[in-house]
Write a protein that holds these residues in place. Sequence first.
Motif, short mmCIF file in Angstrom:
data_model
loop_
_atom_site.label_atom_id
_atom_site.label_comp_id
_atom_site.label_asym_id
_atom_site.label_seq_id
_atom_site.Cartn_x
_atom_site.Cartn_y
_atom_site.Cartn_z
N ASP A 201 -9.49 -2.72 -8.62
CA ASP A 201 -8.82 -1.42 -8.71
C ASP A 201 -7.40 -1.63 -9.24
OD1 ASP A 201 -7.22 0.89 -7.89
OD2 ASP A 201 -8.95 1.45 -6.66
N PRO A 202 -6.94 -0.80 -10.16
CA PRO A 202 -5.56 -0.93 -10.63
C PRO A 202 -4.53 -0.90 -9.51
CG PRO A 202 -6.77 0.54 -12.07
CD PRO A 202 -7.68 0.24 -10.91
N GLN A 203 -4.83 -0.18 -8.42
CA GLN A 203 -3.89 -0.14 -7.31
C GLN A 203 -3.71 -1.52 -6.69
OE1 GLN A 203 -2.14 2.72 -6.49
NE2 GLN A 203 -0.89 1.23 -5.36
N ASN A 204 -4.78 -2.34 -6.69
CA ASN A 204 -4.65 -3.70 -6.17
C ASN A 204 -3.62 -4.49 -6.97
OD1 ASN A 204 -8.18 -3.58 -5.77
ND2 ASN A 204 -6.71 -3.50 -4.09
N LEU A 205 -3.64 -4.33 -8.29
CA LEU A 205 -2.67 -5.00 -9.14
C LEU A 205 -1.28 -4.45 -8.87
CD1 LEU A 205 -1.91 -6.90 -11.47
CD2 LEU A 205 -2.48 -5.03 -13.05
N ALA A 206 -1.15 -3.13 -8.79
CA ALA A 206 0.15 -2.52 -8.54
C ALA A 206 0.73 -2.97 -7.21
CB ALA A 206 0.03 -1.00 -8.58
N ASP A 207 -0.11 -3.04 -6.18
CA ASP A 207 0.36 -3.46 -4.85
C ASP A 207 0.81 -4.91 -4.85
OD1 ASP A 207 -0.20 -0.94 -3.89
OD2 ASP A 207 -2.07 -1.50 -2.91
N LEU A 208 0.05 -5.78 -5.55
CA LEU A 208 0.43 -7.19 -5.59
C LEU A 208 1.74 -7.38 -6.32
CD1 LEU A 208 -0.14 -10.14 -5.03
CD2 LEU A 208 -1.67 -10.17 -7.01
N VAL A 209 1.93 -6.67 -7.43
CA VAL A 209 3.19 -6.78 -8.15
C VAL A 209 4.35 -6.30 -7.27
CG1 VAL A 209 4.52 -5.85 -10.09
CG2 VAL A 209 2.15 -6.58 -10.45
N ALA A 210 4.16 -5.17 -6.60
CA ALA A 210 5.22 -4.65 -5.72
C ALA A 210 5.54 -5.64 -4.61
CB ALA A 210 4.79 -3.31 -5.14
N SER A 211 4.51 -6.27 -4.06
CA SER A 211 4.73 -7.25 -3.00
C SER A 211 5.51 -8.45 -3.50
CB SER A 211 3.36 -7.70 -2.45
OG SER A 211 3.53 -8.74 -1.50
#
Length: 216
Positions: A201-211
Amino acid sequence: MNSRFLVIAVAVVAVIVFGAGAWVYTQQTPEPASPVVANFEDAGYVRPHSFVIGPADAPVTIAEFFDPSCEACRAYYPIVKQIMDRHPGQVKLVLRYAAFHDGSDEAVKILEAARLQDLFIPVLEALLARQPDWATHEGPNLELAWQVAGEAGLDVARAKQDALRPGIIGVLNTDMADVDALGVVQTPTFFVNGKAPTGTDPQNLADLVASEVAAQ
């Protein structure tokens, strides 16, 4: 990950994820995140020849293994740009090649030849925009791909000569060797500071980058 359905799904999630919240477009079993790797080059996530978008000294690195012919890569391109825009100056994107589709090796050569003319981004975006025309399921129309690149400003005659350079062929061979070494089997595949997102899911990528940005 190159079906027409996936492209439609990713296009929808691009709106929902960055507007009203997360939306999962596949039900794949999440994979555990890879450990942080201190030296990305030694690990094969990036190489000195890799094209970089964003500040070179950004503390967070997204390494994307992509295929110019991949429909999902085309759909993800604006999503990754949105993620980077959320963290100005903190994230850089390193593009790696995973030429899985028929004719994608030639498309990579077009991009690398465009790079020699300082036209990598214009040609990349032109090829992605016209991808449905030249990268068809019936087979790639590579002459059309060259034409599209020319319309983006590429000196095609010069670029076709440059595409034969051993250095360009070496870039493709090195990236494909890293694809095998890292176990990349689909495009796009992302690693963020050496970690894999927990899902597609693109949100998984977004969350990892934010983290990773928050951890700096």
